[in-house]
Each structure stands twice: as structure tokens, then as C-alpha cells.
Design an enzyme around this catalytic site. Structure first.
Site, PDB file in Angstrom:
ATOM      1  N   SER A 137       0.829  -1.209   0.000  1.00 23.17           N
ATOM      2  CA  SER A 137       0.000   0.000   0.000  1.00 23.17           C
ATOM      3  C   SER A 137       0.854   1.246   0.000  1.00 23.17           C
ATOM      4  CB  SER A 137      -0.846   0.055   1.267  1.00 23.17           C
ATOM      5  OG  SER A 137      -1.477  -1.150   1.519  1.00 23.17           O
ATOM      6  N   HIS A 171      -1.796  -2.859  -6.747  1.00 22.52           N
ATOM      7  CA  HIS A 171      -2.414  -2.506  -5.468  1.00 22.52           C
ATOM      8  C   HIS A 171      -3.935  -2.583  -5.553  1.00 22.52           C
ATOM      9  CE1 HIS A 171      -3.443   0.640  -2.253  1.00 22.52           C
ATOM     10  NE2 HIS A 171      -3.186  -0.494  -1.659  1.00 22.52           N
ATOM     11  N   ASN A 230      -4.251   5.970  -1.263  1.00 17.62           N
ATOM     12  CA  ASN A 230      -3.840   5.989   0.137  1.00 17.62           C
ATOM     13  C   ASN A 230      -3.180   7.306   0.523  1.00 17.62           C
ATOM     14  OD1 ASN A 230      -4.899   3.538   0.640  1.00 17.62           O
ATOM     15  ND2 ASN A 230      -2.963   2.410   0.580  1.00 17.62           N
ATOM     16  N   GLU A 232      -4.318   0.076  -8.552  1.00 13.83           N
ATOM     17  CA  GLU A 232      -3.197   0.926  -8.945  1.00 13.83           C
ATOM     18  C   GLU A 232      -2.067   0.026  -9.433  1.00 13.83           C
ATOM     19  OE1 GLU A 232      -3.677   4.767  -5.971  1.00 13.83           O
ATOM     20  OE2 GLU A 232      -3.178   2.829  -5.122  1.00 13.83           O
TER      21      GLU A 232
HETATM   22  P1  NAD Z   1      -2.880  -9.465   6.842  1.00 11.97           P
HETATM   23  O1  NAD Z   1      -2.149  -9.323   8.112  1.00 11.97           O
HETATM   24  O2  NAD Z   1      -4.354  -9.588   6.884  1.00 11.97           O
HETATM   25  O3  NAD Z   1      -2.346 -10.734   5.994  1.00 11.97           O
HETATM   26  C1  NAD Z   1      -0.983 -11.026   5.798  1.00 11.97           C
HETATM   27  C2  NAD Z   1      -0.862 -12.519   5.475  1.00 11.97           C
HETATM   28  O4  NAD Z   1       0.486 -12.797   5.127  1.00 11.97           O
HETATM   29  C3  NAD Z   1      -1.206 -13.400   6.673  1.00 11.97           C
HETATM   30  O5  NAD Z   1      -2.113 -14.396   6.257  1.00 11.97           O
HETATM   31  C4  NAD Z   1       0.142 -13.984   7.067  1.00 11.97           C
HETATM   32  O6  NAD Z   1       0.015 -15.274   7.605  1.00 11.97           O
HETATM   33  C5  NAD Z   1       0.855 -14.018   5.728  1.00 11.97           C
HETATM   34  N1  NAD Z   1       2.301 -14.110   5.845  1.00 11.97           N
HETATM   35  C6  NAD Z   1       3.126 -13.509   6.742  1.00 11.97           C
HETATM   36  N2  NAD Z   1       4.413 -13.862   6.499  1.00 11.97           N
HETATM   37  C7  NAD Z   1       4.392 -14.710   5.428  1.00 11.97           C
HETATM   38  C8  NAD Z   1       5.397 -15.407   4.726  1.00 11.97           C
HETATM   39  N3  NAD Z   1       6.675 -15.332   5.059  1.00 11.97           N
HETATM   40  N4  NAD Z   1       5.015 -16.199   3.682  1.00 11.97           N
HETATM   41  C9  NAD Z   1       3.733 -16.311   3.312  1.00 11.97           C
HETATM   42  N5  NAD Z   1       2.726 -15.663   3.972  1.00 11.97           N
HETATM   43  C10 NAD Z   1       3.062 -14.866   5.001  1.00 11.97           C
HETATM   44  O7  NAD Z   1      -2.459  -8.211   5.935  1.00 11.97           O
HETATM   45  P2  NAD Z   1      -3.227  -7.550   4.710  1.00 11.97           P
HETATM   46  O8  NAD Z   1      -4.122  -6.487   5.231  1.00 11.97           O
HETATM   47  O9  NAD Z   1      -3.792  -8.603   3.846  1.00 11.97           O
HETATM   48  O10 NAD Z   1      -2.035  -6.819   3.975  1.00 11.97           O
HETATM   49  C11 NAD Z   1      -1.202  -7.495   3.058  1.00 11.97           C
HETATM   50  C12 NAD Z   1      -0.575  -6.487   2.099  1.00 11.97           C
HETATM   51  O11 NAD Z   1      -1.606  -5.839   1.354  1.00 11.97           O
HETATM   52  C13 NAD Z   1       0.209  -5.387   2.784  1.00 11.97           C
HETATM   53  O12 NAD Z   1       1.297  -5.038   1.986  1.00 11.97           O
HETATM   54  C14 NAD Z   1      -0.800  -4.237   2.820  1.00 11.97           C
HETATM   55  O13 NAD Z   1      -0.198  -2.977   2.897  1.00 11.97           O
HETATM   56  C15 NAD Z   1      -1.495  -4.434   1.495  1.00 11.97           C
HETATM   57  N6  NAD Z   1      -2.852  -3.875   1.393  1.00 11.97           N
HETATM   58  C16 NAD Z   1      -3.709  -3.910   2.444  1.00 11.97           C
HETATM   59  C17 NAD Z   1      -4.985  -3.385   2.309  1.00 11.97           C
HETATM   60  C18 NAD Z   1      -5.973  -3.452   3.450  1.00 11.97           C
HETATM   61  O14 NAD Z   1      -6.996  -2.752   3.419  1.00 11.97           O
HETATM   62  N7  NAD Z   1      -5.749  -4.226   4.460  1.00 11.97           N
HETATM   63  C19 NAD Z   1      -5.398  -2.837   1.080  1.00 11.97           C
HETATM   64  C20 NAD Z   1      -4.500  -2.859   0.004  1.00 11.97           C
HETATM   65  C21 NAD Z   1      -3.229  -3.370   0.173  1.00 11.97           C
END
Ligand code: NAD
Length: 620
Positions: A148, A169, A219, A181
Site C-alpha cells: 500500500s 495494489h 492511500n 493501482e
Molecule cells: P494481513 O495481516 O491480513 O495478511 C498477511 C498474510 O500474510 C497473513 O495471512 C500472514 O500469515 C501471511 N504471511 C506472513 N508472512 C508470510 C510469509 N513469510 N510467507 C507467506 N505468507 C506470510 O495483511 P493484509 O491487510 O492482507 O495486507 C497485506 C498487504 O496488502 C500489505 O502489503 C498491505 O499494505 C497491502 N494492502 C492492504 C490493504 C488493506 O486494506 N488491508 C489494502 C490494500 C493493500
């Protein structure tokens, strides 16, 4: 309107969500058929579902069996809800589920054409995963990060193929929100960018290609606003419920900022803000301290069952009462004053709207305009508005007639001597309003509540113009008053508690939704809305993205009813500039200084729709 009891996503909509035809690969973009998703959390599970819906062959990887099961349950639950809402058939759902396989080993991704990582927002973790994938994938494969805010360039150089690494994204919830994005770095191969754009389009998404800058478009505009909302809550300026209701009802947003933060995940939000702060050194992006505290305590939002709100269970959208939930106990606390008759001063848009609202709710309403001609004009406008209401089926002929029996117009302020509540809606000039308050102080009966509907002036200045500051309160209605449910009830340091409860009680009797806040420039809505609009102007000015792309980002990525430039042109650039300037002068925040481009457009007389030209040109 989004209802957090029944869904888990803003603006649920089937549009743009391609239905799976169950045949892997039939809708896919040229060179990409096998897709991998690493990290099956909030975003990864949604992304896997999106690809599977479009018929891609998807392999989802997470670090443990437990995490994989959570990811699978997420997809199961989401597609199940789609079936129960009639957006998918059982057969389509089965096809989608069959398109996704799961694994706990990154090495199983070796045959993929495109792998998207969606692991937690930590640079080193993402670089490590990308480097590993680089080592096992075929040379043609493309790597994408769902980051993000982190630098895609820094992520890309952890691999031997930075030209084949881009940002992809998605927005939360990925199956619903259409915006994506595509982040292009200085080393990205344009063909790779074009391929990824084509893939996004094949998913039914609306992609926009942007440069590699913390927060990209959406964002970068969203998180300053979210952080500001957190600090309002942290400073007890207003309750979490009131902050959220204000933005939903005042701006038509699908969710309030604190509920949205819980959906995003507070750990993710912290990382995004921290990255944006480190890149831009803008104090407004320095994460509010309470965010770190909540994350440290394990309260990461919906995914952990508690964040700003408490939820029935982890990942549930259902909010349950907790210690911070306001208690509506009318038997304790101050007793509202009796309000039967109301005086409204003014003859403009807001005054006319409020007269209608009070009359329709059965209050005896007397309004004061500056001349008999103006009185007649207000009555004519009122009748026109009521007629429109009848034509649209909003009220009956009898209700229209009944409402009019409650309205009297006068051009003599002294006629307000017996009313229980006066609300002024005259021109937004401090001198005019303070003179009016001094006059009302002479005229009104003792115990009458005296209110202002100012949007930007300090209510306490008006209170100080009277000998009874305890009776003075702000009642900030929104335009059009007959339609908008929100009213900000603004108390000064001098307002007495029974006047606050009286104001709230009156709003409720009007069928409005009152929110309470202290007397600070912009109250809740304008203080959160205008800096965001100003940030959008600064982004345009910096040539990071076009007005069209920025509007698209906020509408299709965040579910906003209008993009910032559409809204600025509707509100008026002069009005927006004046509000932004008031905020800047009150808070002395460098980041609140009106964008030079906004100032220049106002100086040139390009004020938006009303002059036929603002950020866009309109046919007059
Ligand atoms: P989250 O904490 O919900 O999920 C992260 C996942 O990654 C978990 O299931 C975890 O077990 C897994 N993980 C951790 N280490 C790992 C590894 N070494 N190998 C494989 N899997 C692993 O987080 P999220 O909200 O899904 O965010 C993930 C990404 O998406 C981040 O970069 C975040 O900035 C981006 N993002 C988030 C949002 C949002 O609204 N939450 C929106 C767009 C982008």
C-alpha cells in the site's frame, strides 16, 4: 447506505465482478494463465478470489497450515455471502473454489506466470519473499507487490529482474472494489506494465498506472484523513460513533474513518502511515500514538476482533457494544428544555431548508427576513419545495397544508421575543452574526436557546456577544437541510449541559442524526473533508496524477460518491478555499495551507460549476 450489521464491505455490488465460467484460463490476458498469491490474509484471500472468479488457475500460499485454512475460510465465507445475496449461483461458486489450490510452500509457485505478494507491510519481509520467488520462477514470470505504501523500486531490486516487478495494489475488499493501482517504477519494463494492466482489466477492474510514491493515489489522500480522524478520537473531540456517523451522513461515504481503519487492519494502517511519514516528513502522516498502542496490545481491527470497535468474533463485521459504547439513558443527566416554538433568522438556502424541516416536524416556526419582499420570497420557495416533496411522494397534500399552518414570516426581529429556540442562518460574516446575537440577547425570553448554523466561525465568539453564553450552541445543518440527516451539535466551553441535551433532543424530534463536538474550526465534517480535498489539489499540482485518475481512485477504490475534483467544483472553489484557509489559520498546520493551484483558480474567477469552469469546464 452501507450497513455494518449485514455486510463486510463498503458498497457491495456485483458490477465489475466478472462471473467465473468455470473454465480456467478462458478470459485471461495473453501471457498470464497461472497466478500465485503469497499471503492469504485480508487482501491475499480476496485477491485469490478475484482471479479465480475470472477463471485463472490460482495457487495461494501462506506460511502455515493454520494461515492457509484462515485464507480458505475467508474465500469460502465471501463466496457464500455472494450466493446468499444472489450475486453468484452455487455452480459458479463451486467453479471459483475449484480454481484455487493452496500450499504452504513458496516453491510450489515455480510454474506461475504472475505472482502477487500480499504479506504484511514490512519491507524486509517483502524483499525476502520476492528474492526467493525470483530464484524459482521462469524468466518470463512477473512479480507484483500489493504493497500500500512501500517503495516498489526497493522491493524490485531484491530480485534479478527488477524490470519485471511492478506494484498491483488492490483495494479492500478486493472482490468488490474495482480500482487497482499499477505501480510502475523507473526500471519497470513498459511491456510488463501493459501486460499487468491487461490482466487487471480481464478481472473487470479499472486500473490506473501510477509512479512509485508512498501511498500512490488513493492511500496518499486517504491516510491523512484517517490519521486526522484518529487524532480527533484520541483527543476526545468527538466519540468514535459520532466521527463515523458524521462522515457517512455528511459526505455520503460508505464507512466512517474509524470503522474503515478496523477493516483495513490497524497494523497495516500504522505501517502505511509510518512509511508515508518517513518519505514525506509531513507531520499529518505521523501515526497518531493511539494507533501504535492498539497494535501493540494486539487490537488490530476486525481481523483480531477488536480495534476502534469490538466485533462479535475475529473477522466478523458485526459490531458489539463495549465499554466505549455511549449509553442512552434519558433518566439520568440533564433534562432538556421544553421547545415548542422556533425562530429562524435568515432568508437564504439554509434558512429556507430549516424552516421546512421544523414546520414539517410540527414546530411553530417563525422566520425573520430583512424585508417583506424577502419574507414573500422565502414563503414562495418553501411552497415550491413542499410541492416538489408532494410530487415525489415524500409527503401528502394534507401534510403540506399542515406544515404551512406552522409557518409565519416577519421582518421584525422583535417578533422572536417568545420563542423557545432561535437559530440564525444569516451571512457567514462574524460582524453581522455578533451584532445579531447581541440583538437576540436583548429580545429573546430568558431560558431560550440561541443557536447558530455557522459552518466556520467560532461559536464562542457569538456566545460572548450575549449576556447568556450558557444558552448558546451551534446547530450545523447540512445542505439541503430537508434531505441531509446530519446535524453537528457544537458546544462551546460555556454551553450548559441542558442546552446540549436540548439541542440533541430537538434534532431527534426532527428525524435528524445529531453528532456532538467541541467548538473547533470545521467541526467534524469540514475539518476532515477539506484538507483531503486540498491534498488532492496538491497531488494534481505536483503532476503525480490527472484529475480524472484521482477522481476514479477515490470513487472506485474507496467507494466515495464523488471524486475530489467533482466535489470541489460542486461546492465552489471560493467556498472550499475559504474553509481551508479558516482551518489553516486555526490549526496553523503547514499541511493545511491552501494549495496554490486552488488560490490561483479562485483568483482567476474559476469557481466551479457555478461559473462554468473550475477544475473542469461545464456547458453553461
Ligand atoms: P494481513 O495481516 O491480513 O495478511 C498477511 C498474510 O500474510 C497473513 O495471512 C500472514 O500469515 C501471511 N504471511 C506472513 N508472512 C508470510 C510469509 N513469510 N510467507 C507467506 N505468507 C506470510 O495483511 P493484509 O491487510 O492482507 O495486507 C497485506 C498487504 O496488502 C500489505 O502489503 C498491505 O499494505 C497491502 N494492502 C492492504 C490493504 C488493506 O486494506 N488491508 C489494502 C490494500 C493493500
Amino acid at each position: 447506505m452501507y450497513d455494518r450489521r449485514v455486510g463486510d464491505c463498503p458498497r457491495p455490488s456485483a458490477e465489475g465482478v466478472p462471473q467465473s465460467n468455470g473454465i480456467a484460463g478462458s478470459q485471461m490476458e495473453g501471457k498470464v494463465s497461472k497466478v500465485g498469491v503469497v499471503g492469504l490474509g485480508t487482501m491475499g484471500a480476496g485477491i485469490a478470489e478475484v482471479f479465480a472468479r475470472a477463471g485463472y488457475d490460482v495457487l495461494g500460499v501462506d506460511e502455515s497450515e493454520g494461515a492457509v485454512e484462515r485464507g480458505r475460510a475467508h474465500v469460502d465465507g465471501s463466496t457464500n455471502r455472494a450466493v446468499s445475496r444472489g450475486k453468484l449461483t452455487d455452480v459458479e461458486r463451486a467453479g471459483i473454489l475449484a480454481n484455487i489450490k493452496y500450499s504452504t510452500s513458496l516453491d510450489d509457485l515455480a510454474d506461475r506466470d504472475l505472482v502477487i505478494e500480499a504479506v504484511p507491510e514490512q519491507l524486509e519481509l517483502k524483499r525476502r519473499i520476492m528474492a526467493h520467488l525470483d530464484g524459482i520462477l521462469a524468466p518470463h514470470a512477473i512479480l507484483a507487490s500489493n504493497t500500500s505504501s512501500l517503495s516498489v523500486t526497493q522491493i524490485s531490486v531484491a530480485t534479478s529482474r527488477p524490470a519485471r516487478v511492478v506494484g498491483m495494489h488492490f483495494f479492500n475488499p478486493a472482490p468488490v472494489l474495482r480500482f487497482v493501482e499499477i505501480v510502475q517504477t523507473v526500471v519497470s519494463d513498459p511491456e510488463v506494465v501493459a501486460t499487468v494492466r491487461g490482466v487487471a482489466e480481464s478481472l473487470g477492474k479499472e486500473p490506473v498506472v501510477v509512479g512509485d510514491k508512498a501511498g500512490f493515489i488513493a492511500n496518499a489522500l486517504l491516510f491523512g484523513y484517517l490519521n486526522h480522524a484518529i487524532s480527533m478520537y484520541e483527543n476526545r473531540y468527538a466519540t468514535r460513533e459520532d466521527i463515523d456517523a458524521a462522515m457517512r451522513l455528511g459526505c455520503g461515504l460508505p464507512m466512517g474513518p474509524l470503522a474503515l481503519l478496523d477493516l483495513i487492519g490497524l497494523d497495516t494502517a500504522y505501517e502505511v502511515l509510518d512509511t508515508m511519514y518517513r518519505e514525506g516528513r509531513d507531520r499529518l502522516h505521523a501515526p497518531s500514538p493511539i494507533l501504535k498502542q492498539l497494535v501493540t496490545a494486539g487490537l488490530r481491527g476486525r481481523k483480531s476482533g477488536r480495534g476502534f470497535y469490538s466485533y462479535e468474533q475475529p473477522n466478523s463485521p458485526v459490531v458489539i457494544p463495549d465499554a466505549a459504547t455511549p449509553i442512552n439513558d434519558a433518566s439520568s443527566g440533564p433534562i432538556p428544555r421544553s421547545i415548542q416554538s422556533v425562530g429562524i433568522v435568515g432568508s437564504g438556502t439554509m434558512a429556507t431548508g430549516m424552516i421546512e424541516v421544523f414546520a414539517r416536524a410540527g414546530f411553530d416556526t417563525i422566520f425573520v427576513a430583512r424585508s417583506p419582499e424577502k419574507v414573500a420570497k422565502v414563503l414562495a420557495n418553501l411552497q415550491k419545495s413542499l410541492d416538489k416533496g408532494v410530487a415525489r411522494g415524500k409527503l401528502t397534500q394534507d401534510e403540506r397544508a399542515e406544515a404551512l399552518t406552522h409557518v409565519t414570516g416577519t421582518s421584525t426581529l422583535d417578533d422572536l421575543s417568545r420563542v423557545d429556540l432561535v437559530i440564525e442562518a444569516v451571512v457567514e460574516e462574524l460582524g453581522v452574526k455578533t451584532a445579531l446575537f447581541a440583538a437576540l440577547d436583548e429580545i429573546c425570553r430568558s431560558g431560550a436557546v440561541i443557536a447558530t448554523t455557522t459552518s466556520s466561525l467560532p461559536v464562542v465568539e457569538l456566545a460572548a456577544a450575549t449576556s447568556r453564553p450558557q444558552d448558546v450552541v451551534g446547530l450545523h445543518f447540512f445542505n439541503p437541510a430537508a434531505v441531509m440527516r446530519l446535524v453537528e451539535v457544537v458546544h462551546t466551553v460555556a454551553t450548559s449541559d441542558d442546552v446540549i441535551v436540548t439541542a440533541i433532543d430537538v434534532c431527534q424530534r426532527l428525524g435528524k442524526h445529531p453528532v456532538q463536538c467541541a467548538d473547533r474550526a470545521g467541526f467534524i465534517v469540514n475539518a476532515l473533508l477539506f484538507p483531503y480535498l486540498n491534498d488532492a489539489v496538491k497531488m494534481l499540482e505536483a503532476n503525480y496524477a490527472s484529475a480524472d485518475d484521482i477522481d476514479t481512485a477515490m470513487k472506485t477504490g474507496c467507494g466515495y460518491p464523488m471524486g475530489p475534483f467533482e466535489l470541489l467544483d460542486v461546492v465552489g472553489l471560493d467556498v472550499s478555499h475559504a474553509i481551508q484557509r479558516t482551518l489553516y489559520l486555526e490549526f496553523r498546520e503547514r499541511g493545511f495551507a491552501p494549495a496554490p493551484l486552488l488560490e490561483h483558480l479562485v483568483t482567476a474567477g474559476y469557481l466551479g460549476r457555478k461559473t462554468g469552469r473550475g477544475f473542469r469546464t461545464y456547458a453553461v
